[in-house]
Design an enzyme around this catalytic site. Sequence first.
Site, PDB file in Angstrom:
ATOM      1  N   HIS A  86       0.855  -1.195   0.000  1.00  0.00           N
ATOM      2  CA  HIS A  86       0.000   0.000   0.000  1.00  0.00           C
ATOM      3  C   HIS A  86       0.881   1.232   0.000  1.00  0.00           C
ATOM      4  O   HIS A  86       1.805   1.343   0.793  1.00  0.00           O
ATOM      5  CB  HIS A  86      -0.918   0.026   1.227  1.00  0.00           C
ATOM      6  CG  HIS A  86      -1.843   1.197   1.193  1.00  0.00           C
ATOM      7  ND1 HIS A  86      -3.022   1.201   0.490  1.00  0.00           N
ATOM      8  CD2 HIS A  86      -1.723   2.440   1.715  1.00  0.00           C
ATOM      9  CE1 HIS A  86      -3.606   2.379   0.603  1.00  0.00           C
ATOM     10  NE2 HIS A  86      -2.833   3.151   1.330  1.00  0.00           N
ATOM     11  N   ASP A 167     -14.877   3.300   7.432  1.00  0.00           N
ATOM     12  CA  ASP A 167     -13.800   4.133   6.888  1.00  0.00           C
ATOM     13  C   ASP A 167     -14.254   4.850   5.627  1.00  0.00           C
ATOM     14  O   ASP A 167     -13.904   6.007   5.401  1.00  0.00           O
ATOM     15  CB  ASP A 167     -12.554   3.296   6.597  1.00  0.00           C
ATOM     16  CG  ASP A 167     -11.508   4.159   5.913  1.00  0.00           C
ATOM     17  OD1 ASP A 167     -11.029   5.099   6.562  1.00  0.00           O
ATOM     18  OD2 ASP A 167     -11.207   3.938   4.727  1.00  0.00           O
ATOM     19  N   ARG A 174     -13.763  13.326   6.040  1.00  0.00           N
ATOM     20  CA  ARG A 174     -12.466  13.972   6.318  1.00  0.00           C
ATOM     21  C   ARG A 174     -12.008  14.784   5.120  1.00  0.00           C
ATOM     22  O   ARG A 174     -11.407  15.845   5.272  1.00  0.00           O
ATOM     23  CB  ARG A 174     -11.423  12.900   6.661  1.00  0.00           C
ATOM     24  CG  ARG A 174     -11.630  12.303   8.053  1.00  0.00           C
ATOM     25  CD  ARG A 174     -10.787  11.051   8.216  1.00  0.00           C
ATOM     26  NE  ARG A 174      -9.390  11.287   7.949  1.00  0.00           N
ATOM     27  CZ  ARG A 174      -8.565  10.387   7.389  1.00  0.00           C
ATOM     28  NH1 ARG A 174      -9.003   9.185   7.068  1.00  0.00           N
ATOM     29  NH2 ARG A 174      -7.313  10.682   7.181  1.00  0.00           N
ATOM     30  N   SER A 189      -7.262   4.415   8.975  1.00  0.00           N
ATOM     31  CA  SER A 189      -7.997   4.298   7.716  1.00  0.00           C
ATOM     32  C   SER A 189      -7.332   3.257   6.809  1.00  0.00           C
ATOM     33  O   SER A 189      -7.970   2.321   6.311  1.00  0.00           O
ATOM     34  CB  SER A 189      -8.021   5.675   7.040  1.00  0.00           C
ATOM     35  OG  SER A 189      -8.419   5.584   5.704  1.00  0.00           O
ATOM     36  N   LYS A 193      -8.560  -1.142   6.244  1.00  0.00           N
ATOM     37  CA  LYS A 193      -8.855  -1.760   4.939  1.00  0.00           C
ATOM     38  C   LYS A 193      -7.895  -2.903   4.656  1.00  0.00           C
ATOM     39  O   LYS A 193      -8.290  -3.954   4.146  1.00  0.00           O
ATOM     40  CB  LYS A 193      -8.764  -0.705   3.830  1.00  0.00           C
ATOM     41  CG  LYS A 193      -9.955   0.252   3.842  1.00  0.00           C
ATOM     42  CD  LYS A 193      -9.816   1.369   2.847  1.00  0.00           C
ATOM     43  CE  LYS A 193      -8.766   2.352   3.277  1.00  0.00           C
ATOM     44  NZ  LYS A 193      -8.937   3.734   2.856  1.00  0.00           N
TER      45      LYS A 193
HETATM   46  N1  URA Z   1      -5.394   6.729   2.174  1.00  0.00           N
HETATM   47  C1  URA Z   1      -6.372   6.178   2.916  1.00  0.00           C
HETATM   48  O1  URA Z   1      -6.883   5.110   2.588  1.00  0.00           O
HETATM   49  N2  URA Z   1      -6.786   6.815   4.026  1.00  0.00           N
HETATM   50  C2  URA Z   1      -6.247   7.986   4.436  1.00  0.00           C
HETATM   51  O2  URA Z   1      -6.649   8.496   5.449  1.00  0.00           O
HETATM   52  C3  URA Z   1      -5.226   8.563   3.640  1.00  0.00           C
HETATM   53  C4  URA Z   1      -4.804   7.901   2.525  1.00  0.00           C
END
Ligand code: URA
Length: 439
Positions: A86, A167, A174, A189, A193
């Site tokens: 990621h 999220d 956000r 966040s 995931k």
């Molecule tokens: N990517 C995400 O999935 N969440 C965040 O808060 C920032 C970048």
Amino acid sequence: MSEQFDAVDIIATKRDREELTDAQIDWVIDAYTRGVVADEQMSALAMAIYLNGMNRREIARWTDAMIRSGERMDFSSIDRPTADKHSTGGVGDKITLPLAPLVAVFGVSVPQLSGRGLGHTGGTLDKLEAIPGWQANISNQQILDMLGSEGPGAVICAAGSGLAPADKKLYALRDITSTVSCVPLIASSIMSKKIAEGTSALVLDVKVGSGAFMKTFDQATELAQTMVALGTDAGVETRALLTDMSTPLGLTAGNALEVQESLDVLAGGGPKDVVDLTVALAREMLDAAGKTDCDVEAALKDGRAMDVWRRMISAQNGDPDAPLPVAEHQHTITAPRAGTLGSLDALAVGVAAWRLGAGRARKEDPVQAVAGVQMHVKPGDEVSAGAPLLTLHTATPERFDRAIEALEGAWSLVDTDSEEGQSARDKAQRGVVLERITA
Ligand code: URA
């Protein structure tokens, strides 16, 4: 049914810099997902967290509550180890495209459940949609089929709406309340995931610099350490690389342009920084999945990674042989004199690509496959007077002016023999990987 807590009390607790209890966190995430806590209340809580932070226990519980808000994927039926990567997001960051098939060559399955771009950073799905026919949305069964030993072993597709729905809702909030760039909220966040996705190994590419959420090395280190701890505690073998995002990655920013550059890497060529980062991340993923002694460079050079790519694209209806679309309108910025490119700002290039049509301002906006910025040189490279520096691509030429505006003051040309010239060459030589963080 009466509720266990009151959102107003929870907001006040964080406003007054006190710790939230596990029970308060569980309730507020669940109640927000159910619509009992209103958007304006969650906005206030997000801002209180943004200003006053959360400790490690609170972040871990917040992450866990978001995981429990939805389904978890289960890859246990796959007869190979799984590893995922990621990136916290950057300009020209197309690494997922060559990386996923490269890692799969060595018998490690790569589930890349990805998103779309918002703002100046491009989204992996938007890039792949530049390939004629390619489809981002596939079923969970198709994902499992692609990851198994009968499939290509790698899949890049849209994350289903069932993963961490809390999220999804909170991230959208956000985004419009200026509470994105906050370590506890970003870490929870991303990791909610990734943990819900069910991978057994995870490598995080945490970007640092003007084009990243984290502008300083210290902020990025804190984010990386927080995420590595969250992953490790959840039983996922997690590591992080801190990588430079002060200048764009590679020579392209924009959807079809980035796919073409990824194909160059898969064909054994491509810009050095993209190849180096792809190789560094592939080694980490393979190592985290228990595979050592893999010659990843050889798999790029001899076509094995390209073979997996072709199977992966075809499995999602994409035509790997179809020519990529090219912009009808192009505008080139040239060097006013001879010298060395001293700097090229990542954020400015990202904004220019976005204004040319490569990105979106609202999540329902369409993107242009052809739009973007092609870089002819990178910091540390020498140029002659009149040589091309940047070519802007778009389907809609009325966008040129605003993109050119974004690039004003975004690059510097310095004397080749000057201290700045030497420092640009030294920085290019050091490469993009700045630090490695493990549990
Ligand atoms: N990517 C995400 O999935 N969440 C965040 O808060 C920032 C970048």
